[in-house]
Each structure stands twice: as C-alpha cells, then as structure tokens.
Design a protein around this motif. Sequence first.
Motif, short mmCIF file in Angstrom:
data_model
loop_
_atom_site.label_atom_id
_atom_site.label_comp_id
_atom_site.label_asym_id
_atom_site.label_seq_id
_atom_site.Cartn_x
_atom_site.Cartn_y
_atom_site.Cartn_z
N SER A 73 0.85 -1.20 0.00
CA SER A 73 0.00 0.00 0.00
C SER A 73 0.88 1.24 0.00
O SER A 73 1.41 1.65 1.04
N LEU A 74 1.05 1.84 -1.18
CA LEU A 74 1.89 3.02 -1.33
C LEU A 74 1.04 4.19 -1.81
O LEU A 74 -0.06 4.02 -2.32
N ASP A 75 1.60 5.39 -1.65
CA ASP A 75 0.82 6.59 -1.97
C ASP A 75 0.50 6.74 -3.45
O ASP A 75 -0.59 7.13 -3.83
N ASP A 76 1.50 6.43 -4.31
CA ASP A 76 1.31 6.75 -5.73
C ASP A 76 0.83 5.59 -6.58
O ASP A 76 0.28 5.78 -7.66
N LEU A 77 1.04 4.35 -6.13
CA LEU A 77 0.65 3.19 -6.92
C LEU A 77 0.68 1.96 -6.03
O LEU A 77 1.53 1.85 -5.15
N ASP A 78 -0.25 1.06 -6.24
CA ASP A 78 -0.27 -0.16 -5.45
C ASP A 78 1.00 -0.96 -5.68
O ASP A 78 1.48 -1.08 -6.82
N GLY A 79 1.55 -1.52 -4.60
CA GLY A 79 2.79 -2.29 -4.73
C GLY A 79 2.65 -3.46 -5.67
O GLY A 79 3.60 -3.84 -6.36
N ALA A 80 1.45 -4.06 -5.74
CA ALA A 80 1.23 -5.19 -6.65
C ALA A 80 1.40 -4.75 -8.10
O ALA A 80 1.92 -5.50 -8.93
N GLY A 97 4.04 -6.25 -10.86
CA GLY A 97 3.66 -6.68 -12.21
C GLY A 97 4.52 -6.02 -13.27
O GLY A 97 4.93 -6.65 -14.25
N ARG A 98 4.83 -4.74 -13.07
CA ARG A 98 5.68 -4.02 -14.02
C ARG A 98 7.08 -4.61 -14.04
O ARG A 98 7.70 -4.78 -15.10
N LEU A 99 7.62 -4.93 -12.87
CA LEU A 99 8.96 -5.50 -12.79
C LEU A 99 9.01 -6.86 -13.48
O LEU A 99 9.99 -7.19 -14.16
N ALA A 100 7.95 -7.65 -13.30
CA ALA A 100 7.90 -8.96 -13.95
C ALA A 100 7.91 -8.79 -15.47
O ALA A 100 8.58 -9.52 -16.19
N GLU A 136 14.36 -11.44 -12.79
CA GLU A 136 15.37 -12.45 -13.07
C GLU A 136 16.62 -12.24 -12.21
O GLU A 136 17.33 -13.18 -11.91
N SER A 137 16.90 -11.00 -11.85
CA SER A 137 18.09 -10.71 -11.03
C SER A 137 17.75 -10.19 -9.65
O SER A 137 18.63 -10.08 -8.79
N THR A 138 16.49 -9.84 -9.41
CA THR A 138 16.08 -9.25 -8.14
C THR A 138 14.92 -10.03 -7.54
O THR A 138 13.90 -10.23 -8.21
N ARG A 139 15.08 -10.46 -6.30
CA ARG A 139 13.96 -11.09 -5.60
C ARG A 139 13.08 -10.01 -4.98
O ARG A 139 13.58 -9.06 -4.41
N VAL A 140 11.78 -10.19 -5.07
CA VAL A 140 10.85 -9.26 -4.42
C VAL A 140 10.10 -10.02 -3.33
O VAL A 140 9.51 -11.08 -3.60
N VAL A 141 10.15 -9.49 -2.13
CA VAL A 141 9.46 -10.08 -0.98
C VAL A 141 8.38 -9.12 -0.52
O VAL A 141 8.66 -7.92 -0.32
N ARG A 158 0.41 -15.56 -6.40
CA ARG A 158 -0.29 -15.02 -7.56
C ARG A 158 0.54 -13.99 -8.32
O ARG A 158 0.50 -13.93 -9.55
N LEU A 159 1.32 -13.20 -7.58
CA LEU A 159 2.07 -12.11 -8.20
C LEU A 159 3.49 -12.50 -8.61
O LEU A 159 4.17 -11.73 -9.28
N GLY A 160 3.93 -13.67 -8.19
CA GLY A 160 5.28 -14.09 -8.55
C GLY A 160 6.36 -13.58 -7.64
O GLY A 160 7.54 -13.53 -8.02
N ALA A 161 6.00 -13.20 -6.42
CA ALA A 161 7.00 -12.74 -5.46
C ALA A 161 7.78 -13.92 -4.91
O ALA A 161 7.31 -15.07 -4.92
N ALA A 162 9.00 -13.66 -4.43
CA ALA A 162 9.84 -14.73 -3.88
C ALA A 162 9.33 -15.24 -2.54
O ALA A 162 9.63 -16.35 -2.14
#
Length: 262
Positions: free
Chosen positions: A187-194, A198-201, A207-212, A228-232
Amino acid sequence: MDTARDPLLGLLISEADEIFASMAGALDAVRARPRDDAAVARLIQCAHTLRGLAAISGHAAIADLAGRLEGALDRQRRQATAASGEALGLIDGSLRALRQLVALAAEGRGDVPPAIAELAGAFDRAAAAPEERRPTVLVVDDSRTVLRFVERTLAEAGLRVVTARTTAAAAEVISSERPALVLLDLSLDDLDGAALLGRLAGDGALESTRVVLFSSRPDDELLLLARRLGAAGVLPKTRASGELAARVRAYLDAPRRGSSAP
C-alpha cells in the motif's frame, strides 16, 4: 553560557539551529529520493559551514565530526551513488551527535560522550567498506518510521540498504542499483505495490532481483498474493529486528530456483 565573553562560541550556537534545521530537511529529501543531488549538496554545505564555525571557535570535536560527515557526503556525490540505508543512518546519527555536542558546548562543557566518539570509527569503516561487495536491499514503504527501523536493522546486519517511499523512486533505484532483494509494501501513496511488481515482472527485472512482500496483512493472505504475483516470498512487518535481519539473509542466501525462505 556568556556569549559576550566568548563571541565565537556565541556565533556557533546562534547559527547551529538554522544549520541543523536545513540538514534535517535535506536528509528527509534524500530519504524520499536517494539520488537527490541538490539535497546532498545542501547537506555538504551545511556540514562545511558547521565545521568552519566550530574550527574558529576552538571546538575540535564538532569540527572533526562535521568534517567527517562533509567528506563522506562529498565522496558519495563524486561517485554518483544513491544514498544507502547505512549512509542515511550515519548521517542521521551524526546530526543527532552534532546537536548534542553543540548543546554541551553551550553549557561550557568540552567532553565527548563515548557513543559520539565511536562515530569516527563508523565513518572510517564506511569509507573502507566496498559497497558493491555487499548485497543491496531496497526497502519500499511510504512510512518514514518503518524505513528508519528497517534501514538501521539491516545496516547493522552488514547489508547495504537503499530506500524508496514511492513506486516511481523504487523503479529508479531498481534500474540503477539492481538490488539483490526488494522488500515491497503493498500500500503506497502513488501506486499499489502489486502493480509495481507486475511491471517488474514484465520488464524482466525479477530475473536478477527477488521481491518479498513486506506487509502487515495476515500471513495467509500474503502467501496467496505472493504466489499469484510471482514474489519470492513474504515478510510480515511485525517481526522483531533480529528475526527481520535473519529472514532477509535467508532470502538472499536461498537458491534462485523455487526459493521460498521460511
């Protein structure tokens, strides 16, 4: 304090509040945007001014600490690197220490508390430590309190930490720093973290950065979202500092494929 008898000390004390206020504002700006060159330049100028005032008034401890801070900030500017969590913590600690030293000087005391004396060693270690050899963790959260807690905890565990309070700032840091791990609030001010995930995916950054996922939501909900989102994986915000550092280390050390730290 009798400033009439010591006009140079009176000048230092009269200027100090304005200098510290300017430094605090610049530090907040760098926390929000780690590559804010204008804010870093303002911190350097403030430290330089304080060092000069302390030197001419004969307060060596203040001059030494302000000089070390000025030097560290100037190295960061010349290397064109984003301010890490460790660097931000050192700046914050130095600002508090400088305030305390000026207050002691105003009372006519020249003693230096041990905790402040140890800051010199912290600056020496920071200058000698090759930042690029340490894993970089990006913490994305819109709460300054959360960011400061996580910065301090992970920096003390030997990790290089950078922070972002918005998805735009996070995307910039990910592009330039390629952190090994991102702790992402949902939950962030400018855009949902999810949406950021999705943009990073889509950009191939995962491929080089794990997201938790780093959230106060219930564990079961977080685990479902992570799958669902592909987080580590997930990391609840309620973890104590020692457990937080251990869990982050576990994610960093886990094998890339199918990794899911406990």
